[in-house]
Design a protein around this motif. Sequence first.
Motif, mmCIF file in Angstrom:
data_model
loop_
_atom_site.group_PDB
_atom_site.id
_atom_site.type_symbol
_atom_site.label_atom_id
_atom_site.label_comp_id
_atom_site.label_asym_id
_atom_site.label_seq_id
_atom_site.Cartn_x
_atom_site.Cartn_y
_atom_site.Cartn_z
ATOM 1 N N VAL A 59 0.580 -1.149 0.029
ATOM 2 C CA VAL A 59 -0.187 -0.063 0.033
ATOM 3 C C VAL A 59 0.981 1.273 -0.003
ATOM 4 O O VAL A 59 0.644 2.388 -0.834
ATOM 5 C CB VAL A 59 -0.875 -0.012 1.203
ATOM 6 C CG1 VAL A 59 -1.816 1.354 1.407
ATOM 7 C CG2 VAL A 59 -1.892 -1.213 1.044
ATOM 8 N N GLY A 60 2.064 1.122 1.064
ATOM 9 C CA GLY A 60 2.679 2.469 0.761
ATOM 10 C C GLY A 60 3.477 2.813 -0.433
ATOM 11 O O GLY A 60 3.699 3.767 -0.963
ATOM 12 N N HIS A 61 3.982 1.580 -0.942
ATOM 13 C CA HIS A 61 4.607 1.707 -2.544
ATOM 14 C C HIS A 61 3.778 2.031 -3.443
ATOM 15 O O HIS A 61 4.108 3.177 -4.319
ATOM 16 C CB HIS A 61 5.020 0.308 -2.937
ATOM 17 C CG HIS A 61 6.233 -0.277 -2.209
ATOM 18 N ND1 HIS A 61 7.552 0.479 -2.564
ATOM 19 C CD2 HIS A 61 6.691 -1.176 -1.408
ATOM 20 C CE1 HIS A 61 8.391 -0.132 -1.736
ATOM 21 N NE2 HIS A 61 8.033 -1.410 -1.087
ATOM 22 N N ALA A 62 2.370 1.957 -3.266
ATOM 23 C CA ALA A 62 1.363 2.335 -4.107
ATOM 24 C C ALA A 62 1.133 3.846 -4.075
ATOM 25 O O ALA A 62 1.009 4.617 -4.967
ATOM 26 C CB ALA A 62 -0.079 1.352 -4.117
ATOM 27 N N ILE A 63 1.036 4.195 -2.886
ATOM 28 C CA ILE A 63 0.958 5.495 -2.338
ATOM 29 C C ILE A 63 1.849 6.467 -3.089
ATOM 30 O O ILE A 63 1.786 7.455 -3.690
ATOM 31 C CB ILE A 63 0.842 5.819 -0.841
ATOM 32 C CG1 ILE A 63 -0.634 5.292 -0.212
ATOM 33 C CG2 ILE A 63 0.661 7.269 -0.602
ATOM 34 C CD1 ILE A 63 -0.581 5.032 1.230
ATOM 35 N N ALA A 64 3.154 5.910 -2.885
ATOM 36 C CA ALA A 64 4.048 6.809 -3.467
ATOM 37 C C ALA A 64 4.334 6.989 -5.043
ATOM 38 O O ALA A 64 4.525 7.673 -5.624
ATOM 39 C CB ALA A 64 5.562 6.158 -2.865
ATOM 40 N N ALA A 65 3.978 5.659 -5.588
ATOM 41 C CA ALA A 65 3.945 5.607 -7.097
ATOM 42 C C ALA A 65 3.105 6.679 -7.637
ATOM 43 O O ALA A 65 3.338 7.385 -8.330
ATOM 44 C CB ALA A 65 3.809 4.102 -7.456
#
Length: 641
Positions: free
Chosen positions: A256-262
Amino acid sequence: MSNPRQRKGEAMMNPTISWRFASSTSLLSIPRTPKSAFIFAMTFSSSSSSSSSSSVENPNKDDSSSSLELVLKYHNQTKHSLNGYARGPRGLDWANQPNPFRRYLSAPLLPLQHPNHDIDDDSDSPLYSTLFDSLPPPKPISLPTISHLFYHSLALSAWKTTGSSTWPLRVNPSSGNLHPTEAYLIAPPIPSLSQSAFVSHYAPKEHSLEVRAHIPSSFFPNFFPENSFLIGISSIFWREAWKYGERAFRYCNHDVGHAIAALSIAAADLGWDLKLLDAFGADDLKRLMGLPEFQLPEGKGKAELPEIEFEHPDCLLLVFPNGTSREHLNLDYLAISSALRDFPSLEWTGNPNTLSKEHLCWDIIYRTAKAVEKPPLIYSTSSSSIDVASFTSSRALFSHSSYNKLTVRQVVRTRRSAVDMDAVTCIDMSSFYQMLMHCLPSTGESQKEQLALPFRALPWDTAEVHLALFVHRVSGLPKGLYLLVRNEDHLSDLKTATRPEFEWTKPDGCPDNLPLYKLAEGDCQRLAKGLSCHQDIAGDGCFSLGMVARFEPALREKGSWMYPRLFWETGVVGQVLYLEAHAMGISATGIGCYFDDPVHEILGIKDSSFQSLYHFTVGGPVVDKRIMTLPAYPGPSTTVA
């Protein structure tokens, strides 16, 4: 579909560990020198249970206390130790490997555009190194810009093939390439895409939107700023649990964190800002994304349990033009929540496809997910302003020459997860400092506040995650253990919680506004490998690290719902490390397999005030020439369903 490569560095584990450190007093083999007089003695015991005591649920306590106890129980129960790994499947059930692509059968499909330019010709995209200092002028919401946003954040980036195996890669990384993260676009009418406001699911394999429902035309004009839209994020825990068992909940939240940053980086490339709207409760998110209620199945063992494939609502993101004034970001949360109560009665189209024929239920994942669902905030007044500071220069460009001249689009589309490191590549000290500068939530007097890209997307006021770094191959910097303090309000607590022998000195050449501290000198390669489940990749790079979060105090202060959000923050940091490494011509990968309490013991942490939540490694990648790369679209003719 079989994928022989994975990101987390977590191979399939035997129930018992077949390898032990030769001696609990010889983990570090470091020559005695005046500067490393004590690090040779840093050891951990075979039990390593310094912070692993589990809490037992007490039904007489209030709900918040019970939720916190369950969270602490889950966290301790899913730790890897030298005596055994967290509970997981004893083998990979390839016949039931989850389909990585969710589709809503019979839902109308709206194709998005594919860029018509070559990857090497992105003249309208800013250089990656400049995006942290200023954003380009905001572009209007349109079919091309919505297409661009998803293409450079959550779309496929390539296909890989070797022998009879073919598998896709995506712009956003994922544990084991299993991709539990799903995304929903909730938007006003968009020319050439939809004549009415709508809720849609993003289908990355097709790079298309599946229309789930049309929503009232008044929804966006009444409640949200002009030229804005929403993105909902959800997780399918089964995709990770199929391989990783009980520890999967952690990995889903990393992703989820990776997706938010992406999404934040891709939005910034279009001149858009992005903010996580954390005032809404889980029920609001379910209604908005059209997700059903989940009932924990009663069956045990392998069975056909379609409810296991449900999507858990994670968060809601508001995307809006950079420079939107604060008065236009005043949201009436109570009125919005009230309007969402009518959404279940909308005409929802499409049924979710089946991902596996049979399932195993790791019930603690679902009980913990329920315990950490965020309740809606109750306001004394019905409206609240989103706390969005104006985008200003991060002032974090310390070494411009460290970067290759790559655009944002080139960096995000060519990002790959390293499988092995070459144990040779070395980076210079300036590049190392530059990479860490962009890992800070902000610079200057308010360094602890989350103002810099992409951390500005996160709604909690100050950073909770710090980096314990094992430096292996950084020219000009002594090998050893270092700590990047991302919130200097925690500095005193960190010093108290860790070993009294640590130096806590600023290394030579370190920028004044980079709160990096040398703790101890010495060769940590063997230590890093041992702590990361004996994986060479942790010691063969330029450096590796553990992300250490302020843990139980944050949960007690803010609530048990902060538990997944701590992992989201680590995922955002991890995405920055990925992009920084690729922009500098090297590589990186996340490591989910590490021995939790031995990490804490090395640092001297004896309780749950701080916990290591994610590991990472950065260095020169080893490229497997047996694997062929194919274009992301249209993709190979024979692929996964």
